[in-house]
Design a protein around this motif. Structure first.
Motif, PDB file in Angstrom:
ATOM      1  N   SER A 139       0.824  -1.207   0.000  1.00 26.38           N
ATOM      2  CA  SER A 139       0.000   0.000   0.000  1.00 26.38           C
ATOM      3  C   SER A 139       0.856   1.254   0.000  1.00 26.38           C
ATOM      4  O   SER A 139       0.545   2.235  -0.670  1.00 26.38           O
ATOM      5  N   GLY A 140       1.949   1.223   0.737  1.00 24.31           N
ATOM      6  CA  GLY A 140       2.854   2.370   0.752  1.00 24.31           C
ATOM      7  C   GLY A 140       3.576   2.543  -0.570  1.00 24.31           C
ATOM      8  O   GLY A 140       3.620   3.645  -1.128  1.00 24.31           O
ATOM      9  N   VAL A 141       4.131   1.476  -1.114  1.00 25.94           N
ATOM     10  CA  VAL A 141       4.894   1.552  -2.366  1.00 25.94           C
ATOM     11  C   VAL A 141       3.995   1.977  -3.521  1.00 25.94           C
ATOM     12  O   VAL A 141       4.418   2.765  -4.372  1.00 25.94           O
ATOM     13  N   ASP A 142       2.766   1.487  -3.550  1.00 26.02           N
ATOM     14  CA  ASP A 142       1.863   1.823  -4.648  1.00 26.02           C
ATOM     15  C   ASP A 142       1.533   3.313  -4.705  1.00 26.02           C
ATOM     16  O   ASP A 142       1.096   3.806  -5.743  1.00 26.02           O
ATOM     17  N   ASN A 143       1.733   4.032  -3.625  1.00 20.29           N
ATOM     18  CA  ASN A 143       1.399   5.456  -3.577  1.00 20.29           C
ATOM     19  C   ASN A 143       2.617   6.362  -3.695  1.00 20.29           C
ATOM     20  O   ASN A 143       2.524   7.557  -3.411  1.00 20.29           O
ATOM     21  N   LEU A 144       3.749   5.804  -4.114  1.00 19.54           N
ATOM     22  CA  LEU A 144       4.982   6.585  -4.243  1.00 19.54           C
ATOM     23  C   LEU A 144       5.436   6.656  -5.697  1.00 19.54           C
ATOM     24  O   LEU A 144       5.221   5.724  -6.460  1.00 19.54           O
ATOM     25  N   THR A 145       6.053   7.752  -6.065  1.00 18.52           N
ATOM     26  CA  THR A 145       6.724   7.880  -7.357  1.00 18.52           C
ATOM     27  C   THR A 145       8.208   7.690  -7.064  1.00 18.52           C
ATOM     28  O   THR A 145       8.873   8.595  -6.564  1.00 18.52           O
ATOM     29  N   LEU A 146       8.699   6.484  -7.318  1.00 21.72           N
ATOM     30  CA  LEU A 146      10.048   6.115  -6.921  1.00 21.72           C
ATOM     31  C   LEU A 146      11.068   6.456  -8.003  1.00 21.72           C
ATOM     32  O   LEU A 146      10.928   6.049  -9.152  1.00 21.72           O
ATOM     33  N   ARG A 147      12.085   7.209  -7.591  1.00 23.40           N
ATOM     34  CA  ARG A 147      13.183   7.581  -8.481  1.00 23.40           C
ATOM     35  C   ARG A 147      14.491   7.358  -7.746  1.00 23.40           C
ATOM     36  O   ARG A 147      14.507   7.188  -6.527  1.00 23.40           O
ATOM     37  N   VAL A 148      15.578   7.352  -8.510  1.00 23.17           N
ATOM     38  CA  VAL A 148      16.891   7.110  -7.921  1.00 23.17           C
ATOM     39  C   VAL A 148      17.907   8.072  -8.516  1.00 23.17           C
ATOM     40  O   VAL A 148      17.811   8.436  -9.691  1.00 23.17           O
ATOM     41  N   CYS A 149      18.842   8.501  -7.692  1.00 21.58           N
ATOM     42  CA  CYS A 149      19.924   9.367  -8.137  1.00 21.58           C
ATOM     43  C   CYS A 149      21.249   8.813  -7.633  1.00 21.58           C
ATOM     44  O   CYS A 149      21.296   8.085  -6.649  1.00 21.58           O
ATOM     45  N   VAL A 150      22.303   9.172  -8.335  1.00 22.53           N
ATOM     46  CA  VAL A 150      23.664   8.829  -7.937  1.00 22.53           C
ATOM     47  C   VAL A 150      24.220  10.000  -7.145  1.00 22.53           C
ATOM     48  O   VAL A 150      23.951  11.154  -7.469  1.00 22.53           O
ATOM     49  N   PHE A 151      24.999   9.698  -6.112  1.00 25.51           N
ATOM     50  CA  PHE A 151      25.737  10.773  -5.454  1.00 25.51           C
ATOM     51  C   PHE A 151      27.225  10.491  -5.559  1.00 25.51           C
ATOM     52  O   PHE A 151      27.651   9.346  -5.676  1.00 25.51           O
ATOM     53  N   THR A 152      27.987  11.556  -5.559  1.00 21.75           N
ATOM     54  CA  THR A 152      29.437  11.472  -5.718  1.00 21.75           C
ATOM     55  C   THR A 152      30.116  12.151  -4.533  1.00 21.75           C
ATOM     56  O   THR A 152      29.463  12.721  -3.679  1.00 21.75           O
ATOM     57  N   GLY A 153      31.421  12.100  -4.522  1.00 18.10           N
ATOM     58  CA  GLY A 153      32.199  12.805  -3.511  1.00 18.10           C
ATOM     59  C   GLY A 153      32.655  11.913  -2.384  1.00 18.10           C
ATOM     60  O   GLY A 153      33.814  11.529  -2.315  1.00 18.10           O
ATOM     61  N   TYR A 196      14.322   7.894  -3.765  1.00 13.75           N
ATOM     62  CA  TYR A 196      13.504   8.948  -3.186  1.00 13.75           C
ATOM     63  C   TYR A 196      12.125   8.972  -3.809  1.00 13.75           C
ATOM     64  O   TYR A 196      11.889   8.401  -4.873  1.00 13.75           O
ATOM     65  N   HIS A 197      11.199   9.661  -3.120  1.00 10.05           N
ATOM     66  CA  HIS A 197       9.832   9.865  -3.598  1.00 10.05           C
ATOM     67  C   HIS A 197       9.784  11.217  -4.296  1.00 10.05           C
ATOM     68  O   HIS A 197      10.084  12.240  -3.687  1.00 10.05           O
ATOM     69  N   GLU A 198       9.437  11.205  -5.559  1.00 12.03           N
ATOM     70  CA  GLU A 198       9.372  12.422  -6.387  1.00 12.03           C
ATOM     71  C   GLU A 198       8.080  13.159  -6.062  1.00 12.03           C
ATOM     72  O   GLU A 198       7.102  13.090  -6.782  1.00 12.03           O
ATOM     73  N   ILE A 199       8.086  13.861  -4.942  1.00 14.17           N
ATOM     74  CA  ILE A 199       6.866  14.507  -4.461  1.00 14.17           C
ATOM     75  C   ILE A 199       6.771  15.967  -4.899  1.00 14.17           C
ATOM     76  O   ILE A 199       5.695  16.526  -4.977  1.00 14.17           O
ATOM     77  N   GLY A 200       7.899  16.590  -5.192  1.00 14.85           N
ATOM     78  CA  GLY A 200       7.885  18.011  -5.533  1.00 14.85           C
ATOM     79  C   GLY A 200       8.843  18.335  -6.660  1.00 14.85           C
ATOM     80  O   GLY A 200       9.532  17.475  -7.183  1.00 14.85           O
ATOM     81  N   ALA A 201       8.892  19.601  -7.003  1.00 18.21           N
ATOM     82  CA  ALA A 201       9.684  20.057  -8.141  1.00 18.21           C
ATOM     83  C   ALA A 201      11.141  20.335  -7.788  1.00 18.21           C
ATOM     84  O   ALA A 201      11.952  20.552  -8.668  1.00 18.21           O
TER      85      ALA A 201
END
Length: 137
Positions: A16-30, A98-103
């Motif tokens: 139920s939680g996963v179905d309500n999320l817009t899941l995206r992924v990013c790489v971090f460096t450093g 992360y959840h793509e909730i905002g701009a």
């Protein structure tokens, strides 16, 4: 009173939680230092960790599935393997889901940070095999 969470309950709550999320992924460096701080709430918070930079490419998690695992008494969340374009000279220190909730990154809610098997150079692109990025037990 004792508490227990049957496997079906773990599965239902997780699904139920996963179905309500817009899941995206990013790489971090450093650096990896400080990225596992449990008080980080957003992608901007991760980016604000000293020495961390968020790579520009973001990808959507596809093929997201939640399964009930009775043998191990848990629910598991999996997705298709991830692929990032070549970025000569860039070394990935890890990825964040992360959840793509905002701009903006200040609104994007950080769900998990992964550094196992990193760092990895991105000279020829970056392919990540995913096997259950989340387990609810």
């Amino acid at each position: 009173m004792a508490e227990s969470y049957p496997n079906r309950g773990k599965w239902r709550i997780t699904k139920s939680g996963v179905d309500n999320l817009t899941l995206r992924v990013c790489v971090f460096t450093g650096t990896q230092t400080g990225v596992h701080t449990l008080t980080l709430n957003t992608v901007a918070d991760l980016d604000a960790v000293s020495g961390v930079s968020i790579h520009s490419e973001r990808v959507t998690l596809t093929g997201v599935t939640v399964t009930q695992d009775d043998a191990n008494n848990r629910a598991s969340v999996d997705c298709a393997d991830l692929a990032f374009a070549a970025a000569p000279g860039v070394v990935a220190q890890g990825v964040a889901i992360y959840h793509e909730i905002g701009a903006s990154d200040a609104q994007r809610e950080l769900l998990s940070v992964h550094t196992t098997n990193f760092p990895k150079p991105m000279d020829g692109g970056l392919s990540i095999g995913v096997a259950d990025f989340l387990r609810q037990s």
